[in-house]
Design an enzyme around this catalytic site. Structure first.
Site, PDB file in Angstrom:
ATOM      1  N   GLU A  53       0.822  -1.204   0.000  1.00 26.24           N
ATOM      2  CA  GLU A  53       0.000   0.000   0.000  1.00 26.24           C
ATOM      3  C   GLU A  53       0.858   1.256   0.000  1.00 26.24           C
ATOM      4  OE1 GLU A  53      -3.759   2.067   2.241  1.00 26.24           O
ATOM      5  OE2 GLU A  53      -3.598  -0.101   2.190  1.00 26.24           O
ATOM      6  N   PHE A  81      -0.621 -14.348  -0.241  1.00 27.91           N
ATOM      7  CA  PHE A  81       0.696 -14.784   0.208  1.00 27.91           C
ATOM      8  C   PHE A  81       1.083 -16.027  -0.585  1.00 27.91           C
ATOM      9  CE2 PHE A  81      -1.696 -12.911   3.769  1.00 27.91           C
ATOM     10  CZ  PHE A  81      -1.023 -11.707   3.815  1.00 27.91           C
ATOM     11  N   ARG A  83       4.599 -17.308  -0.946  1.00 23.60           N
ATOM     12  CA  ARG A  83       5.728 -18.078  -0.428  1.00 23.60           C
ATOM     13  C   ARG A  83       6.161 -17.479   0.906  1.00 23.60           C
ATOM     14  NH1 ARG A  83       7.836 -18.222  -4.861  1.00 23.60           N
ATOM     15  NH2 ARG A  83       7.513 -20.391  -5.393  1.00 23.60           N
TER      16      ARG A  83
END
Length: 137
Positions: A53, A81, A83
């Site tokens: 962000e 997500f 890894r």
């Protein structure tokens, strides 16, 4: 980003480094330390979201300033997500998918510097701020 382009206290506290800012691409990095980890010893998901962000906001704000507006604020942030990461440096690049007069959609790809593998993929929707007095009222 402040109107002066100075980093915020939050960015400094997180250890983010903003390397390049244009209205078409923003690149940044973060070297992982204990403050970035959740109890399992992995980078906390909020770290990825905050990094993404921040970069998207810098890019949209640069675009806004270039087009005579004040800046940009985040409206939504969706992070996948990919890894898990425990240490090293995360590098992220934000690029716009859509740049409208009032809203932008940016994509941020976060990779591990050590092996170049993607750790997270984020989309950030932002509102272009034309009049800062309308915020927080």
């Amino acid at each position: 980003m402040s109107q002066t382009g100075a980093p915020s206290t939050f960015i400094e506290a997180m250890g983010m480094v903003i390397e390049e800012v244009t209205a078409e691409s923003v690149v940044g990095a973060l070297t992982i330390d204990d403050r970035h980890l959740q109890p399992m010893g992995l980078v906390h998901g909020g770290v990825y979201a905050a990094l993404a962000e921040t970069l998207a906001s810098y890019g949209a704000t640069q675009w806004a300033i270039d087009h005579g507006s004040f800046g940009a604020v985040g409206l939504s942030n969706t992070t996948d997500f990919i890894r898990a990461t425990r240490s090293g440096t995360l590098r992220a690049e934000a690029t716009p998918l859509h740049q409208g007069r009032n809203q932008h959609l940016w994509q941020v790809v976060t990779t591990r510097s050590e092996d170049g593998k993607v750790s997270a993929l984020t989309r950030v929707r932002l509102q272009i701020v034309h009049d800062p007095t309308t915020l927080g009222g």
